[in-house]
Design a protein around this motif. Structure first.
Motif, PDB file in Angstrom:
ATOM      1  N   GLY A 113       0.671  -1.091   0.247  1.00  0.00           N
ATOM      2  CA  GLY A 113      -0.121   0.166   0.337  1.00  0.00           C
ATOM      3  C   GLY A 113       1.118   1.374  -0.098  1.00  0.00           C
ATOM      4  O   GLY A 113       0.408   2.342  -1.172  1.00  0.00           O
ATOM      5  N   HIS A 114       1.928   1.720   0.386  1.00  0.00           N
ATOM      6  CA  HIS A 114       2.723   2.357   0.803  1.00  0.00           C
ATOM      7  C   HIS A 114       3.324   2.713  -0.128  1.00  0.00           C
ATOM      8  O   HIS A 114       3.966   3.689  -1.126  1.00  0.00           O
ATOM      9  CB  HIS A 114       4.210   2.229   1.693  1.00  0.00           C
ATOM     10  CG  HIS A 114       2.957   2.776   3.323  1.00  0.00           C
ATOM     11  ND1 HIS A 114       2.202   3.883   3.750  1.00  0.00           N
ATOM     12  CD2 HIS A 114       2.937   2.041   4.775  1.00  0.00           C
ATOM     13  CE1 HIS A 114       2.476   4.334   4.701  1.00  0.00           C
ATOM     14  NE2 HIS A 114       2.647   2.627   5.622  1.00  0.00           N
ATOM     15  N   TRP A 115       4.063   1.687  -0.960  1.00  0.00           N
ATOM     16  CA  TRP A 115       4.686   1.484  -2.154  1.00  0.00           C
ATOM     17  C   TRP A 115       3.629   1.617  -3.485  1.00  0.00           C
ATOM     18  O   TRP A 115       4.134   2.776  -4.063  1.00  0.00           O
ATOM     19  CB  TRP A 115       5.237   0.332  -2.794  1.00  0.00           C
ATOM     20  CG  TRP A 115       6.358   0.042  -2.266  1.00  0.00           C
ATOM     21  CD1 TRP A 115       6.197  -1.554  -1.087  1.00  0.00           C
ATOM     22  CD2 TRP A 115       7.481   0.610  -2.403  1.00  0.00           C
ATOM     23  NE1 TRP A 115       7.726  -1.698  -0.724  1.00  0.00           N
ATOM     24  CE2 TRP A 115       8.916  -0.005  -1.339  1.00  0.00           C
ATOM     25  CE3 TRP A 115       8.250   1.619  -2.400  1.00  0.00           C
ATOM     26  CZ2 TRP A 115      10.125   0.402  -0.877  1.00  0.00           C
ATOM     27  CZ3 TRP A 115       9.657   1.834  -2.355  1.00  0.00           C
ATOM     28  CH2 TRP A 115      10.151   1.756  -2.148  1.00  0.00           C
ATOM     29  N   LEU A 116       2.309   1.518  -3.744  1.00  0.00           N
ATOM     30  CA  LEU A 116       1.289   2.464  -4.167  1.00  0.00           C
ATOM     31  C   LEU A 116       1.035   3.624  -4.639  1.00  0.00           C
ATOM     32  O   LEU A 116       0.522   4.182  -5.331  1.00  0.00           O
ATOM     33  CB  LEU A 116       0.402   0.811  -4.127  1.00  0.00           C
ATOM     34  CG  LEU A 116       0.096   0.347  -4.986  1.00  0.00           C
ATOM     35  CD1 LEU A 116      -0.988  -0.674  -4.956  1.00  0.00           C
ATOM     36  CD2 LEU A 116       0.448  -0.224  -6.131  1.00  0.00           C
ATOM     37  N   ALA A 117       1.116   3.794  -3.072  1.00  0.00           N
ATOM     38  CA  ALA A 117       0.706   5.325  -2.442  1.00  0.00           C
ATOM     39  C   ALA A 117       2.436   6.855  -2.963  1.00  0.00           C
ATOM     40  O   ALA A 117       1.887   7.201  -3.540  1.00  0.00           O
ATOM     41  CB  ALA A 117       0.405   5.614  -0.995  1.00  0.00           C
ATOM     42  N   PHE A 118       3.159   5.694  -2.999  1.00  0.00           N
ATOM     43  CA  PHE A 118       4.678   6.911  -3.047  1.00  0.00           C
ATOM     44  C   PHE A 118       4.497   6.611  -4.706  1.00  0.00           C
ATOM     45  O   PHE A 118       4.583   7.251  -5.464  1.00  0.00           O
ATOM     46  CB  PHE A 118       5.840   5.610  -2.615  1.00  0.00           C
ATOM     47  CG  PHE A 118       6.922   6.248  -3.582  1.00  0.00           C
ATOM     48  CD1 PHE A 118       7.351   7.418  -3.013  1.00  0.00           C
ATOM     49  CD2 PHE A 118       7.378   5.554  -4.438  1.00  0.00           C
ATOM     50  CE1 PHE A 118       8.870   8.063  -3.620  1.00  0.00           C
ATOM     51  CE2 PHE A 118       9.450   5.837  -4.920  1.00  0.00           C
ATOM     52  CZ  PHE A 118       9.333   7.312  -4.670  1.00  0.00           C
ATOM     53  N   GLY A 119       4.537   5.699  -5.443  1.00  0.00           N
ATOM     54  CA  GLY A 119       4.057   5.304  -6.763  1.00  0.00           C
ATOM     55  C   GLY A 119       3.289   6.484  -7.017  1.00  0.00           C
ATOM     56  O   GLY A 119       3.540   7.219  -8.532  1.00  0.00           O
ATOM     57  N   PHE A 120       1.666   6.882  -7.019  1.00  0.00           N
ATOM     58  CA  PHE A 120       0.823   7.588  -6.958  1.00  0.00           C
ATOM     59  C   PHE A 120       1.228   9.789  -6.998  1.00  0.00           C
ATOM     60  O   PHE A 120       0.879   9.522  -7.634  1.00  0.00           O
ATOM     61  CB  PHE A 120      -0.767   7.140  -6.491  1.00  0.00           C
ATOM     62  CG  PHE A 120      -1.454   8.651  -6.608  1.00  0.00           C
ATOM     63  CD1 PHE A 120      -2.158   8.413  -7.930  1.00  0.00           C
ATOM     64  CD2 PHE A 120      -1.962   9.304  -5.509  1.00  0.00           C
ATOM     65  CE1 PHE A 120      -3.759   8.868  -7.387  1.00  0.00           C
ATOM     66  CE2 PHE A 120      -2.990   9.855  -5.280  1.00  0.00           C
ATOM     67  CZ  PHE A 120      -3.310   9.945  -6.500  1.00  0.00           C
ATOM     68  N   TRP A 121       1.843   9.700  -5.943  1.00  0.00           N
ATOM     69  CA  TRP A 121       1.630  10.882  -5.495  1.00  0.00           C
ATOM     70  C   TRP A 121       3.008  11.026  -6.588  1.00  0.00           C
ATOM     71  O   TRP A 121       2.867  12.547  -6.794  1.00  0.00           O
ATOM     72  CB  TRP A 121       2.013  10.992  -4.266  1.00  0.00           C
ATOM     73  CG  TRP A 121       1.164  10.929  -2.408  1.00  0.00           C
ATOM     74  CD1 TRP A 121       0.769  10.008  -2.249  1.00  0.00           C
ATOM     75  CD2 TRP A 121      -0.027  11.995  -3.129  1.00  0.00           C
ATOM     76  NE1 TRP A 121      -0.568  10.066  -1.519  1.00  0.00           N
ATOM     77  CE2 TRP A 121      -0.896  11.471  -2.631  1.00  0.00           C
ATOM     78  CE3 TRP A 121      -0.269  12.747  -3.668  1.00  0.00           C
ATOM     79  CZ2 TRP A 121      -2.668  12.379  -1.928  1.00  0.00           C
ATOM     80  CZ3 TRP A 121      -1.398  13.941  -3.240  1.00  0.00           C
ATOM     81  CH2 TRP A 121      -2.822  13.392  -2.921  1.00  0.00           C
ATOM     82  N   SER A 122       4.030  10.238  -6.967  1.00  0.00           N
ATOM     83  CA  SER A 122       5.059  10.790  -7.375  1.00  0.00           C
ATOM     84  C   SER A 122       4.458  11.234  -8.887  1.00  0.00           C
ATOM     85  O   SER A 122       5.076  12.176  -9.385  1.00  0.00           O
ATOM     86  CB  SER A 122       6.097   9.347  -7.547  1.00  0.00           C
ATOM     87  OG  SER A 122       6.481   9.324  -6.390  1.00  0.00           O
ATOM     88  N   GLY A 123       3.114  10.764  -9.428  1.00  0.00           N
ATOM     89  CA  GLY A 123       2.813  10.897 -10.680  1.00  0.00           C
ATOM     90  C   GLY A 123       2.164  11.758 -10.460  1.00  0.00           C
ATOM     91  O   GLY A 123       2.265  12.850 -11.517  1.00  0.00           O
TER      92      GLY A 123
END
Length: 497
Positions: free
Chosen positions: A157-167
């Motif tokens: 979940g944290h990795w997906l959120a990191f990728g989302f907010w990076s985009g």
């Protein structure tokens, strides 16, 4: 970590109310005395009428948000500011979450409050509502928080959120690259974080961010004016100009850290704050990561200004200043009297300071002064020009075209079916259609003596009527001041059956 009062004691109703007051204050001032969006906000609202992955000058996120605000609420300065402040509040929640990883809960609440009530977060939105630098105050702390948590827990979940907010950050402004370079350097420099590079979650996050950014990147291949606009901010400078840019660099941090820095110094002198001992693991590793990340970003910024010739403006500092807070906050800790001091003296000081400022600003700009941009009568101007148009033609206008300062003010007050663009943005706007200009007609807004000649440059052969003028008083002020709009019509050639 040192013992600290429970969070309920550190961040009570009074502190929360003052924080909400500070965030809402610019929207309240907009309702009272500054009803008109300023120039950059008008521009992104106008471009937001066309959903596109590329814009003439910027990545698309702020244009999408500006278009959504305009679609929901119209060209309202207060609405634009309020939506921006709500997004900022999300960023402040993430800032607190980062701080809670590296310092005591009360200290985290204090430093979140001090940044959230800074001069920048309270007053800059009046001029720069929904600007990319302000919008980055939402994704940047989210990126750092989820990266720190992902590095500790390796949860998907944290990795997906990191990728989302990076985009989201890249689609907001390209300066996100500086943050990623800071994160990358800190990852290599702080030993426990190097394991991240061996985890599948890190590459999953990278893939999520790349997928989000890919449509914009592909669009830039055909319409690369946004990249050209960014590169145009780099130019060789003499000593005087370089010193001016360094002044802007320092000024931005001053605005972002006041009055919080003064309050922290006062707390140390009064001994209600004390210097903190070194954090215990694993918080110590997180602090080291944040320090290296910030030092790297500052080195890059100074290199861009001093070596690459970046034309720096003070408002660029905002996301970097926000990221510095979690690196600085662990340097101090709460003493026995800190909670009482925070709840009574700090909150009262901020509330009193900003309430007095709001009263003074309201009185001055209502009775003794005026602001040509924030009090511009764009709705009245648009109505007068549209009434003139409908008295002559039975369709259109399809476009409002002209100089930047006037065209977006009048344009966003026109119906949303009307496209709005200034001369210099024409070549970089993928939605611009010269055939639609001729078929549906256009209103041409002239800002000054230079703009009429630009029509022949960007739309050769377009015939217009003689110029007319409308003069109107500014809004929400008793100061006797008017603004004159000069406009021409390009008659529609195809109104249908």
């Amino acid at each position: 970590m040192p013992a600290a009062p429970p969070l309920s004691d550190a961040f009570r109703t009074r502190a929360f109310a003052v924080q909400v007051f500070a965030l809402a204050l610019p929207a309240v001032l907009a309702l009272l005395v500054f009803p008109t969006p300023l120039y950059d906000t008008r521009e992104l609202m106008a471009w937001g009428r066309h959903l596109s992955w590329v814009t003439p000058l910027h990545p698309p996120m702020m244009v999408w948000i500006g278009g959504a605000v305009d679609w929901l609420f119209g060209p309202s300065s207060a609405a634009a500011i309020l939506i921006g402040q709500i997004l900022l509040a999300v960023g402040l929640v993430y800032l607190y979450a980062i701080l809670a990883l590296v310092t005591a809960p009360g200290n985290a609440a204090l430093f979140t409050f001090l940044f959230g009530t800074s001069l920048y977060t309270t007053f800059a939105p009046l001029s720069f509502a929904l600007n990319a630098d302000i919008l980055q105050l939402t994704p940047w702390p989210a990126i750092v928080f989820h990266y720190l948590r992902a590095a500790r827990t390796d949860r998907r979940g944290h990795w997906l959120a990191f990728g989302f907010w990076s985009g989201i950050a890249v689609l907001t402004k390209y300066n996100a690259a500086v943050l990623f370079l800071g994160i990358g350097t800190a990852t290599l420099a702080v030993a426990p974080f190097r394991a991240v590079l061996r985890r599948p979650g890190f590459y999953l996050a990278s893939a999520v961010g790349l997928v989000m950014v890919a449509p914009h990147a592909l669009g830039v291949l055909d319409h690369h004016s946004s990249v050209e606009w960014g590169l145009a901010h780099f130019e060789r400078a003499g000593v005087a100009q370089t010193l001016s840019r360094l002044y802007e660099y320092l000024l931005g941090y001053l605005i972002c850290f006041l009055p919080g820095a003064v309050i922290v110094v006062a707390g140390l002198l009064k001994r209600v704050l004390a210097w903190a001992p070194l954090a215990a693991p694993p918080a110590r590793d997180d602090v080291r990561f944040l320090v290296v990340m910030n030092l790297t970003m500052q080195a890059i910024l100074l290199g861009l200004v001093l070596i690459a010739g970046l034309d720096y403006l003070f408002r660029f500092d905002a996301p970097y200043a926000m990221m510095a807070v979690p690196a600085l906050a662990p340097l101090v800790r709460w003493a026995d009297r800190t909670a009482r001091w925070f709840e009574r003296e700090v909150t009262a000081t901020i509330a009193g300071l900003y309430f007095a400022a709001a009263v003074i600003i309201t009185v001055v700009y209502t009775f003794f002064a005026s602001h040509s941009g924030l009090q511009e009568p764009i709705a009245a101007a648009a109505k007068a020009i549209r009434d003139d148009w409908t008295s002559r033609y039975r369709c259109g206008p399809a476009y409002i075209i002209g100089g930047r300062q006037g065209v977006y003010g009048v344009g966003i007050a026109m119906p949303r079916s009307v496209s709005v663009i200034d001369y210099h943005a024409i070549t970089g706007a993928p939605w611009f259609d010269p055939a639609a200009v001729r078929a549906g007609g256009a209103v041409v807004i002239d800002d000054g003596p230079m703009t009429p000649g630009l029509l022949a440059t960007f739309l050769p052969g377009l015939v217009t009527t003689e110029a007319k003028q409308v003069t109107l008083p500014l809004r929400r002020t008793h100061k006797a001041k008017t603004i004159t709009y000069s406009y021409r019509f390009a008659a529609p050639q195809d109104c249908g059956s």
